[in-house]
Design a protein around this motif. Structure first.
Motif, PDB file in Angstrom:
ATOM      1  N   ARG A 228      53.341  42.605  33.114  1.00 50.50           N
ATOM      2  CA  ARG A 228      52.289  41.788  32.521  1.00 50.50           C
ATOM      3  C   ARG A 228      52.865  40.658  31.659  1.00 50.50           C
ATOM      4  O   ARG A 228      52.455  39.503  31.759  1.00 50.50           O
ATOM      5  CB  ARG A 228      51.386  42.707  31.697  1.00 50.50           C
ATOM      6  CG  ARG A 228      50.247  42.005  31.037  1.00 50.50           C
ATOM      7  CD  ARG A 228      49.308  42.987  30.372  1.00 50.50           C
ATOM      8  NE  ARG A 228      48.288  42.250  29.682  1.00 50.50           N
ATOM      9  CZ  ARG A 228      48.413  41.794  28.435  1.00 50.50           C
ATOM     10  NH1 ARG A 228      49.515  42.054  27.761  1.00 50.50           N
ATOM     11  NH2 ARG A 228      47.438  41.112  27.886  1.00 50.50           N
ATOM     12  N   TYR A 235      50.945  32.391  33.760  1.00 49.72           N
ATOM     13  CA  TYR A 235      49.498  32.129  33.861  1.00 49.72           C
ATOM     14  C   TYR A 235      49.128  30.732  33.362  1.00 49.72           C
ATOM     15  O   TYR A 235      49.617  30.279  32.339  1.00 49.72           O
ATOM     16  CB  TYR A 235      48.739  33.185  33.052  1.00 49.72           C
ATOM     17  CG  TYR A 235      47.242  32.915  32.962  1.00 49.72           C
ATOM     18  CD1 TYR A 235      46.435  33.012  34.088  1.00 49.72           C
ATOM     19  CD2 TYR A 235      46.650  32.540  31.754  1.00 49.72           C
ATOM     20  CE1 TYR A 235      45.074  32.744  34.014  1.00 49.72           C
ATOM     21  CE2 TYR A 235      45.291  32.265  31.671  1.00 49.72           C
ATOM     22  CZ  TYR A 235      44.504  32.368  32.807  1.00 49.72           C
ATOM     23  OH  TYR A 235      43.166  32.103  32.735  1.00 49.72           O
ATOM     24  N   SER A 273      39.692  34.009  43.158  1.00 47.19           N
ATOM     25  CA  SER A 273      40.936  33.900  42.404  1.00 47.19           C
ATOM     26  C   SER A 273      41.053  32.533  41.759  1.00 47.19           C
ATOM     27  O   SER A 273      42.071  32.234  41.140  1.00 47.19           O
ATOM     28  CB  SER A 273      42.138  34.167  43.307  1.00 47.19           C
ATOM     29  OG  SER A 273      41.997  35.417  43.919  1.00 47.19           O
ATOM     30  N   GLY A 274      40.048  31.691  41.959  1.00 50.90           N
ATOM     31  CA  GLY A 274      40.007  30.460  41.184  1.00 50.90           C
ATOM     32  C   GLY A 274      40.204  29.154  41.914  1.00 50.90           C
ATOM     33  O   GLY A 274      40.284  28.105  41.271  1.00 50.90           O
ATOM     34  N   LEU A 449      46.079  30.535  44.258  1.00 55.37           N
ATOM     35  CA  LEU A 449      46.962  30.197  43.136  1.00 55.37           C
ATOM     36  C   LEU A 449      47.730  28.902  43.429  1.00 55.37           C
ATOM     37  O   LEU A 449      47.895  28.056  42.557  1.00 55.37           O
ATOM     38  CB  LEU A 449      47.908  31.355  42.820  1.00 55.37           C
ATOM     39  CG  LEU A 449      47.180  32.614  42.280  1.00 55.37           C
ATOM     40  CD1 LEU A 449      48.147  33.779  42.158  1.00 55.37           C
ATOM     41  CD2 LEU A 449      46.517  32.339  40.934  1.00 55.37           C
ATOM     42  N   LEU A 466      48.272  40.534  40.537  1.00 52.00           N
ATOM     43  CA  LEU A 466      46.815  40.614  40.325  1.00 52.00           C
ATOM     44  C   LEU A 466      46.126  41.457  41.402  1.00 52.00           C
ATOM     45  O   LEU A 466      45.194  42.214  41.129  1.00 52.00           O
ATOM     46  CB  LEU A 466      46.211  39.212  40.393  1.00 52.00           C
ATOM     47  CG  LEU A 466      46.163  38.380  39.130  1.00 52.00           C
ATOM     48  CD1 LEU A 466      45.512  37.043  39.442  1.00 52.00           C
ATOM     49  CD2 LEU A 466      45.385  39.078  38.012  1.00 52.00           C
ATOM     50  N   ILE A 492      38.723  41.477  41.468  1.00 51.24           N
ATOM     51  CA  ILE A 492      39.651  40.403  41.088  1.00 51.24           C
ATOM     52  C   ILE A 492      39.291  39.890  39.690  1.00 51.24           C
ATOM     53  O   ILE A 492      40.158  39.691  38.832  1.00 51.24           O
ATOM     54  CB  ILE A 492      39.643  39.256  42.128  1.00 51.24           C
ATOM     55  CG1 ILE A 492      40.190  39.762  43.465  1.00 51.24           C
ATOM     56  CG2 ILE A 492      40.488  38.072  41.624  1.00 51.24           C
ATOM     57  CD1 ILE A 492      40.109  38.762  44.611  1.00 51.24           C
ATOM     58  N   GLY A 493      38.008  39.721  39.443  1.00 48.72           N
ATOM     59  CA  GLY A 493      37.563  39.252  38.120  1.00 48.72           C
ATOM     60  C   GLY A 493      37.971  40.229  37.029  1.00 48.72           C
ATOM     61  O   GLY A 493      38.503  39.836  35.979  1.00 48.72           O
ATOM     62  N   TYR A 496      41.676  39.899  36.282  1.00 49.60           N
ATOM     63  CA  TYR A 496      41.958  38.771  35.370  1.00 49.60           C
ATOM     64  C   TYR A 496      41.606  39.158  33.933  1.00 49.60           C
ATOM     65  O   TYR A 496      42.378  38.896  33.011  1.00 49.60           O
ATOM     66  CB  TYR A 496      41.141  37.533  35.763  1.00 49.60           C
ATOM     67  CG  TYR A 496      41.821  36.588  36.711  1.00 49.60           C
ATOM     68  CD1 TYR A 496      42.885  35.797  36.295  1.00 49.60           C
ATOM     69  CD2 TYR A 496      41.384  36.451  38.022  1.00 49.60           C
ATOM     70  CE1 TYR A 496      43.500  34.898  37.167  1.00 49.60           C
ATOM     71  CE2 TYR A 496      41.988  35.556  38.906  1.00 49.60           C
ATOM     72  CZ  TYR A 496      43.041  34.783  38.469  1.00 49.60           C
ATOM     73  OH  TYR A 496      43.654  33.902  39.324  1.00 49.60           O
ATOM     74  N   PHE A 499      44.046  41.642  32.551  1.00 52.73           N
ATOM     75  CA  PHE A 499      45.347  40.980  32.373  1.00 52.73           C
ATOM     76  C   PHE A 499      45.360  40.126  31.104  1.00 52.73           C
ATOM     77  O   PHE A 499      46.343  40.103  30.367  1.00 52.73           O
ATOM     78  CB  PHE A 499      45.617  40.133  33.624  1.00 52.73           C
ATOM     79  CG  PHE A 499      46.712  39.133  33.490  1.00 52.73           C
ATOM     80  CD1 PHE A 499      48.036  39.542  33.407  1.00 52.73           C
ATOM     81  CD2 PHE A 499      46.438  37.764  33.460  1.00 52.73           C
ATOM     82  CE1 PHE A 499      49.056  38.618  33.298  1.00 52.73           C
ATOM     83  CE2 PHE A 499      47.455  36.836  33.356  1.00 52.73           C
ATOM     84  CZ  PHE A 499      48.768  37.258  33.266  1.00 52.73           C
ATOM     85  N   LEU A 500      44.242  39.448  30.824  1.00 46.41           N
ATOM     86  CA  LEU A 500      44.209  38.511  29.693  1.00 46.41           C
ATOM     87  C   LEU A 500      43.798  39.167  28.378  1.00 46.41           C
ATOM     88  O   LEU A 500      43.928  38.576  27.322  1.00 46.41           O
ATOM     89  CB  LEU A 500      43.242  37.357  30.004  1.00 46.41           C
ATOM     90  CG  LEU A 500      43.735  36.435  31.124  1.00 46.41           C
ATOM     91  CD1 LEU A 500      42.645  35.472  31.551  1.00 46.41           C
ATOM     92  CD2 LEU A 500      44.971  35.654  30.674  1.00 46.41           C
TER      93      LEU A 500
END
Ligand SMILES: NC(=O)C1=CN([C@@H]2O[C@H](COP(=O)(O)OP(=O)(O)OC[C@H]3O[C@@H](n4cnc5c(N)ncnc54)[C@H](O)[C@@H]3O)[C@@H](O)[C@H]2O)[C@@H](O)CC1
Ligand SMILES: [K+]
Length: 509
Positions: A228, A235, A273-274, A449, A466, A492-493, A496, A499-500
């Motif tokens: 991480r 990131y 994933s953005g 990404l 991820l 996936i959301g 994230y 992770f954050l």
């Protein structure tokens, strides 16, 4: 976290001993004290029989020193010296003497000895061989390992399961200790993460024995663990005044009759994933299902009904992800050839996109530099040829990556992303993710990404990380068996967010 070779660990030991002006047996004492603290914090003096099997090198020395500290703390111990060589190490001998001073008399196991009885409730400490193993254990030592493995006792390995070499597969797969837990000094060992050798390790933990941090930080290693902390440094936060153009336009090329679902999964994963915009390029049969199921995705349906024979993209995409559900129809293959000629920026190539290559080696030359190839084991074998063990596989993949200047994602329990000389070992994911479509989701994520401006190597390692995290979150809701690719996608959301989220700091008593 870096993964060191045996040679580098010996160097770090030597450097630390000189810089900190300690003796090698002091370092051994630190190691043994850490082992003891770990055991003691769990057992808290419980009356359990601890059987220590010690070799005659420094790994055995660790075991002997641990035995002494356990004895001083009134644990019930039995110490066995496995006498596989006359070349006893200095610190082993020193710790043997110290043990005898405490009136503990180990028994010596030789080739003709009967092995001691091991009760199911015993704890076995495996300190036979450490990172110094350089040839197959003798048959009688191997038989002792089998005997320990056959017992019901909990097996705790010191540094590494005995019998595992650091640089190759085991000589005899049955001559390796199967550890319930490995307490490994300072740095993780590559063998814990490879399919052929990871099976000997149920759980592992690092014990910090105070090797010199500067030496460790400076060292250049062939492998690294992706965790991480490292991914946080990669990131890219989304700035407030951004717009969808900031996050790129990704094109997902794939699908054939009966395999449109693969494109569906990859496109959705790419959006979630953005990526700013996602277009799916599919044969006619994909138009209706994709437009219906994923309204956010634009669809370019090409002329043929059942397979792609044309992959022309009428605009300049930020990135192309290709291969999922594509099939290997002759005209699809030729369309793929044209696509590779057309696209000059790094692509993500998966599944049939990869299967096409070995039969058309000329296409490999056209793959843009820094493209990411995401093969599963069979696809990988077709690309690089067969291997005799995981180490040879890694060598072959490194050579392939160097030759073609591409990034290879070796998918598996611990996915390893290889770029040129270096491998990045992933730490997220679970066996529930071995399910149809899981790879399509990964391809979509990595493509997203790149669309957002991540450099390809970061897109690959972060995408893999991820994807594993999303799978872990999915599995925590549904269990391994019921996890599907859609389940990974839906998380996936959450991945994230997890992770954050600032991590709780463990407060030591
Ligand atoms: N100062 C240090 O270097 C430290 C070393 N530590 C321990 O030391 C271990 C490494 O110790 P060693 O280098 O002594 O090696 P090992 O204890 O792993 O192996 C013992 C020795 O046996 C010989 N050998 C190798 N394969 C054999 C085989 N199949 N049959 C018979 N003999 C064989 C080798 O000469 C080897 O040195 C580490 O794994 C770790 O547990 C720790 O005490 C931490 C500090
Ligand atoms: K060991």
């Amino acid at each position: 976290m870096k993964i060191f070779s045996a040679h580098q660990i010996y160097e770090a030991d030597k450097f630390t001993i000189e810089k900190q002006q300690i003796s090698s047996d002091e370092l051994m004492e630190r190691a043994a004290t850490k082992l003891f603290e770990w055991i003691h914090s769990r057992l808290r003096g419980t009356s359990v029989n601890i059987q220590l099997f010690c070799g005659i090198g420094n790994n055995g020395g660790d075991g002997m020193a641990l035995a002494r500290i356990l004895k001083e703390n009134e644990y019930a111990i039995q110490v066995h010296v496995v006498n596989y060589s006359e070349k006893r190490s200095k610190d082993f001998l020193l710790n043997l003497e110290r043990l005898k001073d405490r009136k503990v008399w180990p028994d010596f196991i030789n080739s003709d000895s009967t092995f001691p009885e091991i009760a199911p409730n015993d704890i076995v400490v495996d300190a036979l061989f450490g990172i110094g193993l350089n040839r197959s254990p003798d048959t009688w030592v191997g038989n002792l390992m089998k005997y320990i493995n056959a017992s019901k006792a909990f097996v705790l390995s010191v540094d590494i399961p005995s019998g595992l070499p650091m640089h190759r597969g085991p000589w005899d797969p049955s001559f390796v200790i199967r550890a319930n837990y490995v307490l490994s000094f300072q740095v993780p060992k590559l063998v814990f993460f490879l399919p052929q050798t990871g099976i000997y390790v149920d759980q592992w933990e690092i014990l910090d024995i105070g090797l010199d941090k500067e030496f460790l930080n400076k060292a250049d290693t062939d492998f690294e663990l992706i965790d991480r902390e490292q991914m946080l440094s990669v990131y890219k936060p989304r700035p407030k005044f951004s717009h969808k153009g900031t996050y790129g336009h990704a094109v997902i090329v794939g699908g054939s009759y009966g395999k449109i679902g693969a494109v569906h999964l990859a496109s959705r994963a790419c959006l979630q994933s953005g990526a700013g915009l996602v277009t799916a390029l599919v044969p006619q049969c994909g138009y209706l299902p994709l437009q219906t199921a994923v309204p956010e995705v634009m669809v370019l349906a090409k002329d043929r009904e059942k397979e792609l024979s044309n992959m022309e993209i009428p605009f300049k995409p930020t990135v192309v992800g290709v291969g999922m559900g594509l099939g290997v129809h002759e005209e699809t293959v030729s369309a793929m050839g044209s696509l590779l000629k057309e696209v000059k920026s790094p692509m993500v190539i998966d599944a049939d996109g990869l299967n096409i290559m070995p039969k058309h080696p000329e296409m490999l030359q056209e793959v843009p530099e820094l493209s990411i190839l995401t093969p599963h084991p069979k696809e990988l074998e077709r690309l690089v040829g067969p291997w005799k063990d995981d180490f040879e596989k890694l060598d072959k993949v490194k050579a392939f990556s160097q030759k073609h200047h591409v990034i290879i994602v070796i998918k598996g329990a611990h996915t390893i992303t290889v770029f040129e000389e270096k491998g990045y070992v992933n730490t997220t994911g679970n066996p529930g993710m071995a399910t149809a479509g899981s790879g399509d989701v990964l391809t979509g994520m990595i493509t997203a990404l790149i669309a957002q401006g991540y450099e390809p190597l970061h897109a690959a390692t972060f995408g893999v990380y991820l994807h594993g995290l999303a799978g872990d979150m999915g599995a925590s809701q549904k269990g391994y068996e019921a996890l599907t690719a859609s389940g990974i996608l839906e998380n996936i959301g959450n991945a994230y967010l997890n992770f954050l989220r600032p991590q709780e700091v463990e407060v030591k008593e």
